[in-house]
Design a protein around this motif. Structure first.
Motif, short mmCIF file in Angstrom:
data_model
loop_
_atom_site.label_atom_id
_atom_site.label_comp_id
_atom_site.label_asym_id
_atom_site.label_seq_id
_atom_site.Cartn_x
_atom_site.Cartn_y
_atom_site.Cartn_z
N ALA A 2 0.39 -1.32 0.09
CA ALA A 2 0.36 -0.11 -0.32
C ALA A 2 0.82 1.06 -0.58
O ALA A 2 2.14 1.74 0.02
CB ALA A 2 -1.36 -0.07 1.39
N LEU A 4 0.71 5.33 1.32
CA LEU A 4 0.32 6.65 1.67
C LEU A 4 0.94 7.78 1.03
O LEU A 4 2.07 7.67 1.12
CB LEU A 4 0.82 6.71 3.34
CG LEU A 4 0.54 8.16 4.27
CD1 LEU A 4 -0.71 8.31 3.70
CD2 LEU A 4 1.15 7.57 5.32
N VAL A 28 -7.98 5.88 -3.87
CA VAL A 28 -7.42 6.31 -3.14
C VAL A 28 -8.21 6.41 -1.74
O VAL A 28 -9.49 7.72 -2.32
CB VAL A 28 -6.10 7.13 -3.74
CG1 VAL A 28 -5.40 6.99 -2.21
CG2 VAL A 28 -4.62 6.78 -4.69
N ASN A 65 -6.38 1.39 7.60
CA ASN A 65 -6.72 0.86 6.51
C ASN A 65 -5.19 1.20 4.98
O ASN A 65 -5.52 -0.44 4.54
CB ASN A 65 -6.97 2.36 5.45
CG ASN A 65 -8.59 2.21 6.02
OD1 ASN A 65 -9.05 1.66 5.00
ND2 ASN A 65 -8.64 3.00 6.35
N LEU A 66 -4.29 1.26 5.83
CA LEU A 66 -2.98 0.51 4.85
C LEU A 66 -2.95 -0.97 5.17
O LEU A 66 -2.23 -1.36 4.36
CB LEU A 66 -1.96 1.84 5.32
CG LEU A 66 -2.08 3.02 4.73
CD1 LEU A 66 -1.51 3.73 5.69
CD2 LEU A 66 -1.10 2.92 3.54
N GLY A 69 -4.02 -2.91 3.40
CA GLY A 69 -3.64 -3.30 1.79
C GLY A 69 -4.58 -1.56 1.09
O GLY A 69 -4.39 -1.79 -0.27
N PHE A 70 -5.08 -0.69 1.34
CA PHE A 70 -5.55 0.62 0.55
C PHE A 70 -4.74 1.66 0.67
O PHE A 70 -3.54 1.51 1.82
CB PHE A 70 -7.27 0.71 1.81
CG PHE A 70 -7.67 -0.39 1.67
CD1 PHE A 70 -8.78 -0.73 0.19
CD2 PHE A 70 -8.21 -0.76 2.94
CE1 PHE A 70 -9.67 -1.48 0.21
CE2 PHE A 70 -10.07 -1.33 3.05
CZ PHE A 70 -10.22 -1.79 1.73
N ASP A 71 -4.80 2.14 0.14
CA ASP A 71 -3.41 2.95 -0.64
C ASP A 71 -4.66 4.22 -0.07
O ASP A 71 -6.16 4.59 0.35
CB ASP A 71 -3.47 3.67 -2.35
CG ASP A 71 -2.91 2.98 -2.66
OD1 ASP A 71 -2.15 1.67 -2.27
OD2 ASP A 71 -2.97 2.08 -4.70
N VAL A 72 -3.80 5.20 0.74
CA VAL A 72 -4.31 5.94 1.61
C VAL A 72 -3.79 7.66 1.12
O VAL A 72 -2.41 7.60 0.71
CB VAL A 72 -4.32 6.34 2.78
CG1 VAL A 72 -5.09 7.30 3.77
CG2 VAL A 72 -5.07 4.99 2.98
N ALA A 96 4.14 0.12 4.92
CA ALA A 96 3.20 1.16 3.43
C ALA A 96 4.57 1.83 2.49
O ALA A 96 5.69 2.14 3.40
CB ALA A 96 2.51 1.43 3.61
N ARG A 170 5.02 1.18 -6.67
CA ARG A 170 4.82 0.15 -7.30
C ARG A 170 5.25 -0.82 -8.42
O ARG A 170 5.91 -1.69 -7.72
CB ARG A 170 2.89 0.10 -7.90
CG ARG A 170 1.80 0.12 -6.22
CD ARG A 170 0.29 -0.34 -7.21
NE ARG A 170 -0.18 1.15 -7.46
CZ ARG A 170 -0.29 0.94 -5.93
NH1 ARG A 170 -0.21 1.20 -5.17
NH2 ARG A 170 -1.67 1.95 -6.29
#
Length: 174
Positions: A2, A4, A28, A65-66, A69-72, A96, A170
Motif C-alpha cells: 500500500a 500513503l 485511493v 487502512n494501509l 492494503g488500501f492506498d490512502v 507501506a 509500485r
C-alpha cells in the motif's frame, strides 16, 4: 504494498480538489483533516484547537487502512517537520510506501483569489483569511517530495502526476 500519499500545502492551493480527483481516478482512500477537526469542534466534548487531535485521528485511520492494503491520501496542510514525520512513521508502521506531495499555487494572485472566495463545504469549518494564510508557518521541506502546481497544471493533470508516481513506486517493489 500500500501507498500513503501525504499531501502538504497552504490552505487554498487545491489539496482537497486534487485529493478528490486522485481518489476518484485511482480509488485511493481520501482522509481529510478538516472534516475531523470540524467534527471534533462540533462534538459534545467541545474540543477546541483540534489540529493535533485531527492529525492523530486520521493517521490512525490511515494506518488501519494501509494495513488492509488500501492506498490512502492524507489531505492536510502538513506545515512542519513534526507533522511530516507523523506520516513517515504511519507508513513505516503499516509497512507501506510513503509519497510526500507538496501542492502549491505559484501564482500569488490566483492563490489569494481562491482563498478570498472560498466557501466552507464542512459544517462548522471556518476557512482562513488571506492574511492568516499568508502569515501561516510553513517550514521548507528537508526531504524529497513531489511538487504539483495547481496554477500551471489542471487539477486532473496534478492528480494524474501523483497517480503516475504511485505506479512507479509500485513497479519498483515488484
Amino acid at each position: 504494498m500500500a501507498i500513503l500519499v501525504s499531501l502538504s500545502g497552504l490552505p487554498g492551493v487545491g489539496k482537497t480538489t486534487v485529493s478528490q480527483s486522485l481518489s476518484a481516478r485511482s480509488k485511493v482512500m481520501h482522509l481529510r483533516v478538516d472534516s475531523v477537526e470540524a467534527a471534533l469542534e462540533r462534538s459534545v466534548l467541545n474540543i477546541r484547537s483540534a489540529e493535533d487531535a485531527g492529525y492523530l485521528a486520521i493517521a490512525s485511520v490511515a494506518k488501519d487502512n494501509l494495513l488492509l492494503g488500501f492506498d490512502v491520501i492524507a489531505d492536510t496542510v502538513n506545515p512542519i517537520e513534526i507533522t511530516r514525520k507523523l506520516w513517515a512513521v504511519t507508513a513505516a508502521t503499516a509497512s507501506a510506501q510513503l509519497l510526500n506531495v507538496e501542492v502549491v499555487c505559484s501564482d500569488t494572485d490566483v492563490h489569494r483569489q481562491r482563498v478570498e472566495t472560498r466557501k466552507s463545504d464542512i459544517e462548522g469549518l471556518a476557512v482562513p483569511s488571506w492574511k492568516a494564510v499568508s502569515q501561516r508557518e510553513f517550514e521548507q521541506w528537508r526531504t524529497d517530495r513531489l511538487v504539483v502546481d495547481t496554477s500551471v497544471s489542471s487539477i486532473e493533470d496534478c492528480a494524474a502526476t501523483i497517480a503516475c508516481e504511485m505506479e512507479k513506486m509500485r513497479s519498483t517493489v515488484r
